[in-house]
Design a protein around this motif. Structure first.
Motif, short mmCIF file in Angstrom:
data_model
loop_
_atom_site.label_atom_id
_atom_site.label_comp_id
_atom_site.label_asym_id
_atom_site.label_seq_id
_atom_site.Cartn_x
_atom_site.Cartn_y
_atom_site.Cartn_z
N SER A 368 0.86 -1.60 0.05
CA SER A 368 -0.01 0.18 -0.03
C SER A 368 1.14 0.70 -0.02
O SER A 368 1.58 0.81 0.97
CB SER A 368 -1.12 -0.46 1.24
N THR A 369 0.69 1.92 -0.89
CA THR A 369 2.00 3.02 -1.06
C THR A 369 1.43 4.47 -0.85
O THR A 369 2.31 5.88 -0.95
CB THR A 369 1.95 3.58 -2.63
N SER A 370 0.19 4.83 0.30
CA SER A 370 0.92 5.63 1.34
C SER A 370 0.25 5.88 2.89
O SER A 370 -0.16 4.44 3.19
CB SER A 370 -1.00 6.47 0.64
N HIS A 371 0.83 6.19 3.69
CA HIS A 371 0.83 6.29 4.75
C HIS A 371 -0.42 6.33 5.51
O HIS A 371 -0.43 5.86 6.54
CB HIS A 371 1.81 7.23 5.74
N ARG A 372 -1.35 7.13 4.65
CA ARG A 372 -2.64 7.49 4.87
C ARG A 372 -3.60 5.46 5.32
O ARG A 372 -4.46 5.89 5.78
CB ARG A 372 -3.37 8.67 4.50
N LEU A 373 -2.84 4.96 4.06
CA LEU A 373 -3.72 3.31 3.99
C LEU A 373 -3.09 2.61 5.24
O LEU A 373 -3.52 1.20 5.00
CB LEU A 373 -3.57 2.78 2.93
N MET A 374 -2.29 3.09 5.56
CA MET A 374 -1.38 2.48 7.31
C MET A 374 -2.38 1.48 8.23
O MET A 374 -3.18 0.17 8.21
CB MET A 374 -0.57 2.73 8.11
N GLU A 375 -3.37 2.20 8.62
CA GLU A 375 -4.59 1.92 9.31
C GLU A 375 -5.55 0.46 8.61
O GLU A 375 -5.55 -0.82 8.94
CB GLU A 375 -5.31 2.22 10.02
#
Length: 639
Positions: A368-375
């Protein structure tokens, strides 16, 4: 009742012997001795409360101290007045229950009995959960330790949500919990919300202990916060206990990591293995020969990788660059690796659907290529443990998901030096669009690089959205003619102000240089670790830790690109600095460092540890600007 007292005394002797064998105090702690050498503050009458018996840990004075073991069970012989009174109180509790509250002093989230020691002992023997008590709170005299600050956060929480049972061991956790429930630590919570949290926590605690949580180095509240970070969409009260226990088993390693100190949570991998640094094969046959006998993957059985992007690649340069890296894998590994991409997955339902589809297609790895997708990535990783998940972020301590990011501060250091060589009035602009992990290290490296060439250089810092009239015009009003803006563009000819550029009359923009993310190289290095079989060697199974990849210029994942026509001598100067970074002889954060608040470290000191660079919370002294206060910054009631 004599038999009950004998059983309680037996427990007391067992507790006393256990404490002695573990070099612990075998009797009750007395508050007077505890605070004798500590600065204490004011006292506050809290009133009549039901308090958790497990948090009643001692007595106020020494008088009754040796009559009880450290587990509050009696120690005195049966033929004593103490034993007869204890037995009488036991009979009263069994037949009708106590009517009078005990009197306690609360200190640092624990209770010490002034009146009612034997009643507490009886209730603990009967495994009662709570006791009615008149509570006086004794505040610490200083708030400069982790323990006292954490207690201050508890007090702020208690004033808006008076639950003693919720106890965290890490600062900031009370605010995180409040935010999850749509509350803060300023306004009193609605009673329905307080009751919901109480019942939810008690349900979770039972499941947590049933799963073996008492063997972990975290509190049940700590564990609940980890659980809610993964399963935040579900109401715990509507979830059967068996399901909660099963989920806790799935996230067990996340719970283990939560109990570790910060320095023990993350393995920071800053360089690929020797095999990963070998020259990449140029043809399909070369790749096949290279991996022959080293992997189960082949053209007939390829390593399948899915990429999940937050936004459409056609409109997001960040996602577009990552997708170019994905395409590079397909071309470079020629059949051994096959990829697919899912775009515009910022919505959780769309994200989970993409993961489900990728798994059905046989994905072995998901990026997943964005830190906002970590959750979302974390929850998916827990549900699909057979798939390896990675998220583009840094510094996040999750064992189920590995993270990866680049040392962009190295490129910013070079751009800062380049900017200072071209600025004619010592004023250089720096616009940071978001306040995320690594942003401060990039700003400071840029400022340090500028100061190397111009000790008088000032970095004019702005944050967030572009102001009305445009960023170039706003910077020109500040006397800036050289500045750096966003990092990404498909070419230096892009008319938007990317990278390091010159401003003319607040309108015209001329590109000078820009940082480069080589995601194809980054993904190649990670994929090589999978194909070579070194992925599992990165982490020690005996030590549960998160794995964060943090590669830089020496790995070929970060670089800078110059605009055509940049003077040769200027390029030569920057190239010398670049070579020093690649070779390890130059580090922006080595030696003497100064922040806006004073000296960070003096001359001769080694470079800051990587963890301190990632978690940097200061600005260099030649930066004109401040660290932004986020809109969701914790709100805490003043004590």
């Amino acid at each position: 009742m004599e038999e009950a007292y004998r059983q309680a005394r037996k427990r007391g002797e067992q507790g006393r012997r256990r404490a002695i064998s573990q070099s612990e105090h075998p009797y009750l702690t007395d508050l007077d001795s505890l605070v004798a050498q500590l600065p204490c503050g004011q006292r506050e009458n809290i009133g009549l409360r039901d308090i958790p018996l497990e948090m009643v840990v001692g007595t106020v004075t020494k008088g009754r101290q040796s009559a009880f073991s450290c587990n509050f069970m009696p120690l005195l012989p049966w033929n004593t007045e103490f034993a007869r009174k204890w037995s009488n109180l036991y009979d009263i509790q069994i037949s009708e229950g106590y009517r009078d509250p005990i009197i306690v002093t609360e200190f640092m989230h624990r209770f010490y009995v002034q009146e009612g020691n034997k009643r507490v002992s009886v209730l603990k023997f009967l495994d009662a959960p709570t006791v009615s008590a008149k509570v006086t709170r004794l505040y610490p005299g200083k708030w400069d330790s982790v323990e006292s600050r954490l207690y201050g956060e508890f007090c702020a929480f208690w004033y808006v949500c008076p639950l003693y049972e919720i106890e965290f061991s890490r600062e900031g956790s009370y605010e995180m919990l409040a935010k999850m429930l749509g509350q803060d630590l300023v306004e009193k919570w609605p009673q329905k919300k307080v009751d919901y949290l109480r019942h939810t926590f008690l349900l979770f605690k039972r499941a947590y202990l049933r799963a073996g949580g008492d063997h972990l180095d975290i509190t049940p509240a700590d564990a609940m916060l980890v659980y809610l970070n993964v399963y935040n969409q579900d109401r715990l009260l509507d979830t059967p206990t068996d399901i909660v226990v099963n989920r806790l088993c799935k996230i067990w390693r996340e719970l283990v990591i939560a109990g570790k100190s910060d320095e023990d949570k993350v393995d920071l991998v800053e360089a690929p293995s020797v095999d990963e640094q070998e020259t990449p094969a140029k043809s399909t046959s070369g790749v096949l020969n290279f991996f022959m006998g080293k992997t189960v993957y082949s053209a007939a059985n390829p390593l399948r990788i899915a990429f999940i992007h937050e936004f459409p690649c056609a409109t997001s340069s960040w996602d577009s660059l990552h997708d170019q890296g994905r395409q590079y894998l397909d071309e470079h590994f020629g059949g051994i690796v096959r990829t697919e991409a899912f775009e515009d997955c910022h919505d959780p339902d769309v994200f989970y659907a993409a993961v489900e589809t990728a798994v059905k297609h046989g994905a072995n790895v998901i990026f997943s290529t964005s830190h906002r997708l970590m959750e979302y990535t974390l929850r998916a990783a827990v549900e699909y443990p057979q798939v390896r998940f990675l998220n583009c972020s840094i510094g996040l301590p999750h064992q189920s998901v590995r993270s990866y990011f680049g040392k962009m501060y190295e490129a910013k250091f070079l751009l800062g030096a380049l900017a200072a060589s071209m600025a004619d009035n010592h004023r250089i602009g720096y616009h940071a669009s978001v306040f995320a992990s690594g942003a401060l290290s990039e700003i400071n490296a840029f400022a340090i690089g500028a100061s190397l060439l111009d000790p008088r250089a000032q970095i004019i810092l702005t944050w967030g959205d572009v102001p009305a009239g445009g960023l170039a015009e706003a910077m020109c009003r500040e006397g800036v003619s050289i500045m750096t803006g966003a990092d990404m563009s498909k070419s230096l000819e892009d008319p938007t102000a990317y990278g390091l550029h010159r401003l003319v009359n607040g309108k015209e923009v001329t590109g000078i240089a820009m940082p480069v993310w080589n995601w194809g190289r980054y993904y190649e290095l990670i994929v090589r670790s999978l194909l070579h079989g070194t992925w599992d060697e990165t982490a020690d199974d005996q030590q549960v830790r998160a794995v964060n990849y943090w590669y830089g210029m020496s790995s070929g994942v970060i670089d800078i690109r110059y605009a055509p026509g940049l003077p040769y001598q200027t390029r030569k100067l920057v190239q010398l600095l670049r070579n020093g970074i690649v070779e390890g002889s130059i580090n922006p954060f080595g030696g003497e460092l100064h922040s806006q608040d004073g000296v960070v470290q003096i001359e001769g000191f080694p470079p800051l540890p990587s963890t301190q660079i990632i978690e940097m919370d200061w600005l260099a002294d030649n930066v004109v600007g401040t660290i932004p206060q986020l809109d969701d910054e914790p709100k805490v009631r003043a004590l």
